[in-house]
Design a protein around this motif. Structure first.
Motif, PDB file in Angstrom:
ATOM      1  N   GLN A  50       0.825  -1.204   0.000  1.00 33.73           N
ATOM      2  CA  GLN A  50       0.000   0.000   0.000  1.00 33.73           C
ATOM      3  C   GLN A  50       0.866   1.262   0.000  1.00 33.73           C
ATOM      4  O   GLN A  50       0.608   2.205  -0.751  1.00 33.73           O
ATOM      5  CB  GLN A  50      -0.933   0.015   1.204  1.00 33.73           C
ATOM      6  N   GLU A  51       1.872   1.266   0.835  1.00 34.45           N
ATOM      7  CA  GLU A  51       2.763   2.436   0.927  1.00 34.45           C
ATOM      8  C   GLU A  51       3.481   2.669  -0.399  1.00 34.45           C
ATOM      9  O   GLU A  51       3.612   3.809  -0.865  1.00 34.45           O
ATOM     10  CB  GLU A  51       3.770   2.234   2.062  1.00 34.45           C
ATOM     11  N   ALA A  52       3.959   1.595  -1.010  1.00 35.38           N
ATOM     12  CA  ALA A  52       4.662   1.735  -2.289  1.00 35.38           C
ATOM     13  C   ALA A  52       3.715   2.247  -3.368  1.00 35.38           C
ATOM     14  O   ALA A  52       4.066   3.124  -4.159  1.00 35.38           O
ATOM     15  CB  ALA A  52       5.258   0.387  -2.709  1.00 35.38           C
ATOM     16  N   TRP A  53       2.477   1.746  -3.388  1.00 33.20           N
ATOM     17  CA  TRP A  53       1.509   2.163  -4.406  1.00 33.20           C
ATOM     18  C   TRP A  53       1.122   3.625  -4.220  1.00 33.20           C
ATOM     19  O   TRP A  53       1.018   4.386  -5.179  1.00 33.20           O
ATOM     20  CB  TRP A  53       0.279   1.269  -4.338  1.00 33.20           C
ATOM     21  N   ILE A  54       0.936   4.042  -2.967  1.00 37.20           N
ATOM     22  CA  ILE A  54       0.588   5.437  -2.671  1.00 37.20           C
ATOM     23  C   ILE A  54       1.706   6.375  -3.099  1.00 37.20           C
ATOM     24  O   ILE A  54       1.455   7.479  -3.593  1.00 37.20           O
ATOM     25  CB  ILE A  54       0.251   5.605  -1.177  1.00 37.20           C
ATOM     26  N   ASN A  55       2.933   5.926  -2.944  1.00 35.01           N
ATOM     27  CA  ASN A  55       4.082   6.768  -3.310  1.00 35.01           C
ATOM     28  C   ASN A  55       4.388   6.731  -4.805  1.00 35.01           C
ATOM     29  O   ASN A  55       5.376   7.312  -5.246  1.00 35.01           O
ATOM     30  CB  ASN A  55       5.319   6.359  -2.509  1.00 35.01           C
ATOM     31  N   SER A  66      -3.435  -6.674 -10.387  1.00 29.44           N
ATOM     32  CA  SER A  66      -4.744  -6.454  -9.785  1.00 29.44           C
ATOM     33  C   SER A  66      -4.684  -6.497  -8.256  1.00 29.44           C
ATOM     34  O   SER A  66      -5.372  -5.737  -7.583  1.00 29.44           O
ATOM     35  CB  SER A  66      -5.764  -7.463 -10.311  1.00 29.44           C
ATOM     36  N   GLN A  67      -3.824  -7.376  -7.714  1.00 32.53           N
ATOM     37  CA  GLN A  67      -3.669  -7.433  -6.262  1.00 32.53           C
ATOM     38  C   GLN A  67      -3.042  -6.150  -5.739  1.00 32.53           C
ATOM     39  O   GLN A  67      -3.409  -5.667  -4.682  1.00 32.53           O
ATOM     40  CB  GLN A  67      -2.819  -8.640  -5.866  1.00 32.53           C
ATOM     41  N   VAL A  68      -2.097  -5.587  -6.480  1.00 30.68           N
ATOM     42  CA  VAL A  68      -1.466  -4.328  -6.082  1.00 30.68           C
ATOM     43  C   VAL A  68      -2.509  -3.223  -6.078  1.00 30.68           C
ATOM     44  O   VAL A  68      -2.592  -2.414  -5.149  1.00 30.68           O
ATOM     45  CB  VAL A  68      -0.281  -3.974  -7.004  1.00 30.68           C
ATOM     46  N   SER A  69      -3.332  -3.183  -7.111  1.00 30.03           N
ATOM     47  CA  SER A  69      -4.349  -2.134  -7.218  1.00 30.03           C
ATOM     48  C   SER A  69      -5.393  -2.234  -6.106  1.00 30.03           C
ATOM     49  O   SER A  69      -5.883  -1.217  -5.624  1.00 30.03           O
ATOM     50  CB  SER A  69      -5.038  -2.217  -8.576  1.00 30.03           C
ATOM     51  N   GLU A  70      -5.731  -3.454  -5.731  1.00 28.05           N
ATOM     52  CA  GLU A  70      -6.716  -3.639  -4.647  1.00 28.05           C
ATOM     53  C   GLU A  70      -6.140  -3.164  -3.327  1.00 28.05           C
ATOM     54  O   GLU A  70      -6.801  -2.676  -2.475  1.00 28.05           O
ATOM     55  CB  GLU A  70      -7.118  -5.103  -4.522  1.00 28.05           C
ATOM     56  N   ARG A 104       4.953  -3.164 -11.517  1.00 32.52           N
ATOM     57  CA  ARG A 104       6.061  -4.069 -11.827  1.00 32.52           C
ATOM     58  C   ARG A 104       7.132  -3.996 -10.738  1.00 32.52           C
ATOM     59  O   ARG A 104       7.660  -5.004 -10.290  1.00 32.52           O
ATOM     60  CB  ARG A 104       6.668  -3.721 -13.186  1.00 32.52           C
ATOM     61  N   LYS A 105       7.429  -2.783 -10.283  1.00 32.37           N
ATOM     62  CA  LYS A 105       8.448  -2.636  -9.235  1.00 32.37           C
ATOM     63  C   LYS A 105       7.935  -3.169  -7.896  1.00 32.37           C
ATOM     64  O   LYS A 105       8.716  -3.697  -7.100  1.00 32.37           O
ATOM     65  CB  LYS A 105       8.877  -1.179  -9.121  1.00 32.37           C
ATOM     66  N   VAL A 106       6.628  -3.034  -7.646  1.00 32.00           N
ATOM     67  CA  VAL A 106       6.065  -3.602  -6.422  1.00 32.00           C
ATOM     68  C   VAL A 106       6.191  -5.122  -6.463  1.00 32.00           C
ATOM     69  O   VAL A 106       6.534  -5.751  -5.463  1.00 32.00           O
ATOM     70  CB  VAL A 106       4.593  -3.167  -6.236  1.00 32.00           C
ATOM     71  N   ASP A 107       5.945  -5.722  -7.631  1.00 30.00           N
ATOM     72  CA  ASP A 107       6.101  -7.171  -7.786  1.00 30.00           C
ATOM     73  C   ASP A 107       7.548  -7.576  -7.523  1.00 30.00           C
ATOM     74  O   ASP A 107       7.811  -8.571  -6.845  1.00 30.00           O
ATOM     75  CB  ASP A 107       5.659  -7.598  -9.181  1.00 30.00           C
ATOM     76  N   GLU A 108       8.500  -6.816  -8.044  1.00 28.33           N
ATOM     77  CA  GLU A 108       9.916  -7.106  -7.806  1.00 28.33           C
ATOM     78  C   GLU A 108      10.251  -6.972  -6.325  1.00 28.33           C
ATOM     79  O   GLU A 108      11.035  -7.754  -5.778  1.00 28.33           O
ATOM     80  CB  GLU A 108      10.790  -6.174  -8.636  1.00 28.33           C
ATOM     81  N   MET A 162       8.758 -13.739  -1.279  1.00 30.71           N
ATOM     82  CA  MET A 162       7.453 -14.288  -1.612  1.00 30.71           C
ATOM     83  C   MET A 162       7.427 -14.651  -3.099  1.00 30.71           C
ATOM     84  O   MET A 162       8.357 -14.352  -3.831  1.00 30.71           O
ATOM     85  CB  MET A 162       6.350 -13.284  -1.297  1.00 30.71           C
ATOM     86  N   THR A 163       6.336 -15.253  -3.561  1.00 31.91           N
ATOM     87  CA  THR A 163       6.261 -15.709  -4.940  1.00 31.91           C
ATOM     88  C   THR A 163       5.925 -14.604  -5.922  1.00 31.91           C
ATOM     89  O   THR A 163       6.087 -14.776  -7.111  1.00 31.91           O
ATOM     90  CB  THR A 163       5.205 -16.821  -5.079  1.00 31.91           C
ATOM     91  N   GLY A 164       5.449 -13.490  -5.462  1.00 28.05           N
ATOM     92  CA  GLY A 164       5.101 -12.384  -6.345  1.00 28.05           C
ATOM     93  C   GLY A 164       3.675 -11.947  -6.122  1.00 28.05           C
ATOM     94  O   GLY A 164       2.924 -12.558  -5.370  1.00 28.05           O
ATOM     95  N   ILE A 165       3.292 -10.869  -6.807  1.00 26.20           N
ATOM     96  CA  ILE A 165       1.947 -10.313  -6.635  1.00 26.20           C
ATOM     97  C   ILE A 165       1.493  -9.777  -7.991  1.00 26.20           C
ATOM     98  O   ILE A 165       2.288  -9.231  -8.745  1.00 26.20           O
ATOM     99  CB  ILE A 165       1.964  -9.227  -5.550  1.00 26.20           C
TER     100      ILE A 165
END
Length: 134
Positions: free
Chosen positions: A103-108, A130-134, A113-117, A124-127
Protein backbone atom coordinates in the motif's frame (compact mmCIF):
# COMPACT_ATOMS: atom_id res chain seq x y z
CA UNK A 1 5.81 -44.08 23.32
CA UNK A 2 8.55 -46.42 22.14
CA UNK A 3 6.53 -47.18 19.02
CA UNK A 4 6.30 -43.45 18.21
CA UNK A 5 10.06 -43.05 18.51
CA UNK A 6 10.60 -46.04 16.21
CA UNK A 7 8.34 -44.47 13.58
CA UNK A 8 10.25 -41.21 13.97
CA UNK A 9 13.61 -42.96 13.53
CA UNK A 10 12.33 -44.70 10.39
CA UNK A 11 11.28 -41.34 8.96
CA UNK A 12 14.74 -39.94 9.68
CA UNK A 13 16.34 -42.79 7.76
CA UNK A 14 13.99 -42.40 4.79
CA UNK A 15 14.28 -38.62 4.42
CA UNK A 16 18.00 -38.25 3.57
CA UNK A 17 19.12 -35.80 0.86
CA UNK A 18 19.41 -32.03 0.59
CA UNK A 19 15.89 -31.19 1.74
CA UNK A 20 16.11 -33.30 4.88
CA UNK A 21 15.39 -30.55 7.39
CA UNK A 22 12.54 -29.02 5.38
CA UNK A 23 10.83 -32.39 4.86
CA UNK A 24 11.34 -33.24 8.53
CA UNK A 25 9.65 -29.98 9.59
CA UNK A 26 6.79 -30.65 7.16
CA UNK A 27 6.36 -34.09 8.69
CA UNK A 28 6.39 -32.77 12.26
CA UNK A 29 3.87 -30.04 11.39
CA UNK A 30 1.63 -32.64 9.69
CA UNK A 31 1.72 -34.74 12.87
CA UNK A 32 0.92 -31.65 14.95
CA UNK A 33 -2.08 -30.82 12.77
CA UNK A 34 -3.34 -34.41 13.00
CA UNK A 35 -3.12 -34.24 16.81
CA UNK A 36 -4.95 -30.90 16.90
CA UNK A 37 -7.75 -32.21 14.64
CA UNK A 38 -8.05 -35.38 16.70
CA UNK A 39 -8.43 -33.31 19.87
CA UNK A 40 -10.91 -30.94 18.22
CA UNK A 41 -13.25 -33.60 16.88
CA UNK A 42 -12.86 -35.99 19.80
CA UNK A 43 -11.86 -39.08 17.80
CA UNK A 44 -8.86 -40.44 15.96
CA UNK A 45 -8.85 -41.34 12.26
CA UNK A 46 -11.35 -44.11 11.46
CA UNK A 47 -12.34 -44.36 15.13
CA UNK A 48 -15.98 -45.00 15.93
CA UNK A 49 -16.84 -42.90 18.95
CA UNK A 50 -20.08 -41.53 20.39
CA UNK A 51 -18.34 -38.34 21.52
CA UNK A 52 -17.20 -37.44 18.00
CA UNK A 53 -17.89 -33.77 17.14
CA UNK A 54 -17.22 -33.87 13.38
CA UNK A 55 -15.76 -35.95 10.56
CA UNK A 56 -12.65 -35.41 8.47
CA UNK A 57 -13.11 -34.44 4.85
CA UNK A 58 -9.75 -34.59 3.08
CA UNK A 59 -7.01 -31.98 2.99
CA UNK A 60 -6.31 -28.58 1.46
CA UNK A 61 -2.92 -27.33 0.33
CA UNK A 62 -1.30 -24.49 2.22
CA UNK A 63 2.16 -23.03 1.84
CA UNK A 64 4.12 -21.71 4.77
CA UNK A 65 7.07 -19.44 4.15
CA UNK A 66 9.82 -20.07 6.69
CA UNK A 67 13.57 -19.77 7.11
CA UNK A 68 13.88 -23.23 5.58
CA UNK A 69 12.06 -22.10 2.45
CA UNK A 70 8.52 -22.69 1.35
CA UNK A 71 6.89 -25.58 3.19
CA UNK A 72 4.04 -27.44 1.49
CA UNK A 73 1.45 -28.41 4.09
CA UNK A 74 -1.67 -30.55 3.87
CA UNK A 75 -4.19 -28.96 6.26
CA UNK A 76 -6.99 -31.33 7.32
CA UNK A 77 -10.55 -30.28 6.45
CA UNK A 78 -13.69 -31.08 8.42
CA UNK A 79 -17.16 -31.81 7.06
CA UNK A 80 -18.81 -29.57 9.64
CA UNK A 81 -17.00 -26.78 11.42
CA UNK A 82 -13.57 -25.45 10.68
CA UNK A 83 -9.99 -26.21 11.58
CA UNK A 84 -7.08 -23.81 11.30
CA UNK A 85 -3.63 -24.82 12.62
CA UNK A 86 -2.55 -22.92 15.72
CA UNK A 87 0.98 -22.40 14.44
CA UNK A 88 -0.26 -20.50 11.34
CA UNK A 89 -1.93 -17.72 13.36
CA UNK A 90 1.13 -15.40 13.55
CA UNK A 91 1.37 -15.47 9.76
CA UNK A 92 -1.54 -13.04 9.58
CA UNK A 93 0.68 -10.34 11.03
CA UNK A 94 3.24 -10.97 8.30
CA UNK A 95 0.51 -10.75 5.66
CA UNK A 96 -0.70 -7.47 7.16
CA UNK A 97 2.85 -6.09 7.15
CA UNK A 98 3.29 -7.12 3.52
CA UNK A 99 -0.02 -5.47 2.60
CA UNK A 100 1.10 -2.28 4.36
CA UNK A 101 4.37 -2.25 2.39
CA UNK A 102 2.51 -2.74 -0.89
CA UNK A 103 0.00 0.00 0.00
CA UNK A 104 2.76 2.44 0.93
CA UNK A 105 4.66 1.74 -2.29
CA UNK A 106 1.51 2.16 -4.41
CA UNK A 107 0.59 5.44 -2.67
CA UNK A 108 4.08 6.77 -3.31
CA UNK A 109 3.69 6.08 -7.03
CA UNK A 110 5.83 2.97 -7.40
CA UNK A 111 4.82 1.01 -10.51
CA UNK A 112 3.09 -2.36 -10.17
CA UNK A 113 6.06 -4.07 -11.83
CA UNK A 114 8.45 -2.64 -9.24
CA UNK A 115 6.07 -3.60 -6.42
CA UNK A 116 6.10 -7.17 -7.79
CA UNK A 117 9.92 -7.11 -7.81
CA UNK A 118 9.88 -5.79 -4.23
CA UNK A 119 7.60 -8.61 -3.08
CA UNK A 120 9.82 -11.19 -4.79
CA UNK A 121 12.90 -9.65 -3.16
CA UNK A 122 11.19 -10.15 0.20
CA UNK A 123 11.08 -13.89 -0.52
CA UNK A 124 7.45 -14.29 -1.61
CA UNK A 125 6.26 -15.71 -4.94
CA UNK A 126 5.10 -12.38 -6.35
CA UNK A 127 1.95 -10.31 -6.64
CA UNK A 128 -0.28 -9.54 -9.62
CA UNK A 129 -1.14 -6.08 -10.90
CA UNK A 130 -4.74 -6.45 -9.78
CA UNK A 131 -3.67 -7.43 -6.26
CA UNK A 132 -1.47 -4.33 -6.08
CA UNK A 133 -4.35 -2.13 -7.22
CA UNK A 134 -6.72 -3.64 -4.65
Amino acid sequence: MANDSMVFMERLKQQGGGDFLRSLVESVLADLMECEVTNQIGADRHERNGDRQAYRNGYRDRTLHSRLGTLELQVPKLRSGTYFPSFLEPRRLAEQALAAVVQEAWINGVSTRKVDELVQAMGMTGISKSQVSE
